[in-house]
Design an enzyme around this catalytic site. Structure first.
Site, mmCIF file in Angstrom:
data_model
loop_
_atom_site.group_PDB
_atom_site.id
_atom_site.type_symbol
_atom_site.label_atom_id
_atom_site.label_comp_id
_atom_site.label_asym_id
_atom_site.label_seq_id
_atom_site.Cartn_x
_atom_site.Cartn_y
_atom_site.Cartn_z
ATOM 1 N N SER A 290 -4.453 -9.921 1.096
ATOM 2 C CA SER A 290 -5.456 -8.032 0.197
ATOM 3 C C SER A 290 -6.177 -8.479 -0.481
ATOM 4 O O SER A 290 -7.410 -7.532 -0.584
ATOM 5 C CB SER A 290 -4.695 -8.302 -0.677
ATOM 6 O OG SER A 290 -4.516 -9.271 -1.309
ATOM 7 N N HIS B 255 0.266 -4.678 2.214
ATOM 8 C CA HIS B 255 -1.070 -3.881 2.580
ATOM 9 C C HIS B 255 -0.888 -3.190 4.274
ATOM 10 O O HIS B 255 -1.939 -2.708 4.748
ATOM 11 C CB HIS B 255 -2.194 -4.227 2.462
ATOM 12 C CG HIS B 255 -2.545 -4.785 0.964
ATOM 13 N ND1 HIS B 255 -3.015 -4.258 0.003
ATOM 14 C CD2 HIS B 255 -2.260 -6.282 0.454
ATOM 15 C CE1 HIS B 255 -2.858 -3.836 -1.135
ATOM 16 N NE2 HIS B 255 -2.649 -5.503 -1.279
ATOM 17 N N LYS C 30 2.162 1.250 -2.673
ATOM 18 C CA LYS C 30 0.910 1.490 -1.922
ATOM 19 C C LYS C 30 -0.002 2.799 -0.530
ATOM 20 O O LYS C 30 0.376 3.707 -1.198
ATOM 21 C CB LYS C 30 0.198 -0.078 -1.282
ATOM 22 C CG LYS C 30 0.202 -0.704 -2.045
ATOM 23 C CD LYS C 30 -0.577 -2.262 -1.561
ATOM 24 C CE LYS C 30 0.366 -3.226 -2.683
ATOM 25 N NZ LYS C 30 -0.133 -3.991 -4.040
#
Ligand SMILES: Cc1ncc(COP(=O)(O)O)c(C=O)c1O
Length: 399
Positions: free
Chosen positions: A187, A215, A246
């Site tokens: 990340s 991610h 996310k």
């Protein structure tokens, strides 16, 4: 009455301020989108959100959350095995498994919890887990907890260093279960794990491979199925953990995707599952709708990729040196923490919200501003942000 704790934290907070590392929260009065309404700032372009696909505010996703709230109510009442589990959790878990290509999945209130559950539940004192040096904090704490709870051995291999990983696995001759855990996308770097090599090494040494795709879910691969799809390896990762907070709607929640039996075992034994309430139904509803939206709209992933390529290329064109890569995480290294915070503040003065990160989140001397591009950004948004980078970069003598 003031205690020793009060005295200590007061002094530490003062020191954070003196060191220029004190974090001030920016309050938003609008949904996460390409632009947000920030208290005291007005409309601001947000370039530091994990809302990669722009689904946080997608009408179908919001509507599904409302529908689930109406159907199931606000509360879960208790933990799943005690008071019953909502059917929407089963639907969500089927969708998560389908997305990442495993036989089953189990949802948690966060991926943090999922990452604590995996080693702490599946390993014993006879086992070993090896973790990439740059893995997320939840993985690091998951290992610490597993060591305390199960007495398993833990170890760290140098970031992306296949020789180090191979050597550490080869040395672990007395370990019954060997587990290797890596982020899919790191990340703070935006780098992609070398999955084909890591998987081959795991196979060579009979190790279980765990990938945290927080991610990468919704981001990597032609249809957003994650790191495995990026490398043409769907179905070849033993255990995948990921977040629903996310790209997949951005609300909250996480999951472990694995075999039926691993998920069943976690249902029986994982402490964050047994002793903590389930994901609220409204959040499960919007996460499920996000996955369904992604399945029907792979063009969002294409758009995200095009936006990331455009922004990275244009930053380079301006004279910045963002870390090379192909993900929507685009860090620009500045050195000292105070430089990163200063750049972030100046960009915000120009109406662009990009967070600065310093030690201990990233190594000493490698403080950075980290841009995160979204499919929600229009070319005009990105161009406006680039103009701000040009102005601030010239002012700071960076370009
Ligand atoms: C790689 C990684 N794993 C896990 C998490 C935790 O996810 P959650 O917000 O669902 O707890 C994050 C969030 O920052 C992350 O980046």
């Amino acid at each position: 009455m003031s205690t020793n704790l009060d005295t200590r934290i007061h002094a530490e907070l003062e020191q954070f301020m003196a060191d220029g590392v004190y974090k001030r929260l920016n309050y938003l009065a609008s949904p996460q989108a390409a632009r947000v309404e920030m208290e005291g700032r007005g409309s601001v372009i947000i370039l530091s959100s994990n809302n990669y696909l722009g689904l946080s505010n997608e009408p179908a996703v919001v509507a599904a959350g409302k529908a689930a709230l109406d159907k199931y109510g606000a509360g879960t009442g208790s933990v799943r095995f005690i008071c019953g589990t909502f059917s929407i959790h089963r639907e969500l878990e089927a969708a998560c498994a389908r997305l990442v290509g495993t036989p089953a999945s189990l949802s948690f209130v966060s991926c943090w919890n999922a990452n604590e559950a995996v080693p702490g539940t599946l390993l014993t004192e006879h086992d070993l887990i090896l973790s990439d040096q740059l893995n997320h904090a939840s993985i690091i704490d998951g290992l610490r907890l597993a060591k305390a709870i199960t007495k398993c051995q833990t170890g760290v291999y140098k970031h992306g260093d296949l020789d180090d990983l191979r050597a550490k696995l080869a040395a672990a001759t007395d370990r019954r279960v060997k587990m290797v855990i890596t982020d899919g996308i790191f990340s703070m770097e935006g780098a992609i794990a070398k999955l084909p090599d890591i998987a081959a090494i795991c196979r060579e040494h009979g190790a279980v491979l765990v990938v945290d795709d927080s991610h990468a879910s919704g981001v990597l691969g032609a249809t957003g199925r994650g790191t495995a799809e990026h490398f043409g390896m769907v179905g070849q990762v033993d255990i995948i953990t990921s977040t629903l907070g996310k790209a997949l709607g951005g609300a909250a929640g996480g999951f472990v995707a694995a075999s039926e039996e691993v998920c069943d075992y976690l249902t029986q034994r994982a402490r964050p599952q047994l002793f903590s309430n389930a994901l609220p139904a409204t959040v499960a509803g919007s996460a499920l709708a996000s996955i369904e939206f992604l399945e029907q709209h792979p063009e969002r992933v294409t758009r995200l990729r095009e936006n990331a390529r455009y922004f990275r290329d244009q930053l380079r064109g301006l004279g910045f040196a963002p870390l090379p890569g192909e993900t929507p995480i685009i860090p620009v290294i500045l050195g000292e923490t105070s430089s990163a915070i200063r750049m972030s503040n100046l960009l915000l003065d120009e109406g662009v919200f990009v967070t600065g990160f310093g030690f201990p989140v990233v190594p000493q001397g490698q403080a950075r501003v980290r841009c995160q591009v979204s499919a929600a950004h229009s070319r005009a948004d990105l161009d406006e942000a680039l103009a701000a980078f040009k102005k601030v970069g010239s002012r700071l003598g960076l370009i």
